[in-house]
Design a protein around this motif. Sequence first.
Motif: not given
Length: 154
Positions: A1-12, A111-120, A127-129
């Motif tokens: 099993m692998a792990y992924w991050l899928f981005k989506t715009e929540p208004d879409a 929710p784990v925010t982008l700001k928290a991810i970048k600071a961790d 790759a998001l970081k």
Amino acid sequence: MAYWLFKTEPDAFSIDDLHQAPEQSTFWEGIRNYQARNFLRDDVKVGDQVFIYHSSCKVPAVVGIATVTKGAEVDPHQFDLSSDYYDAKSSQDNPRWVGVTLRYEQHLTRPVTLKAIKADAAITELALKKAGRLSIMPVTETEWAHICQLGGAQ
């Protein structure tokens, strides 16, 4: 099993939309980046776990978890003239784009925010970081567990 991050715009399409979809499942269409397409086509497999990440919103964040229930299939939207994902260079004989089917698993409690991810400091490979433009990206097992912990995943 692998792990992924899928981005989506929540208004879409949001984690709530996935949760409310019939059978809490959806075909993940509209990927129009070759590197992301290659991940879907070559690497994303049934049983893989996926973080759902809300992007292009006030507070970008990892908000939930899904599971891949069907591997790569031709994205029919590439042939639909009325679709935002129509691709005139794609043909039935030579389709360019694929998608996978995801099933909702859970919302994260926090929710784990982008700001928290970048600071961790414990998150170094995601790759998001580094250069967060890609809509689908691998997540290491260690970082998956860490983000799950941060988000209060069950």
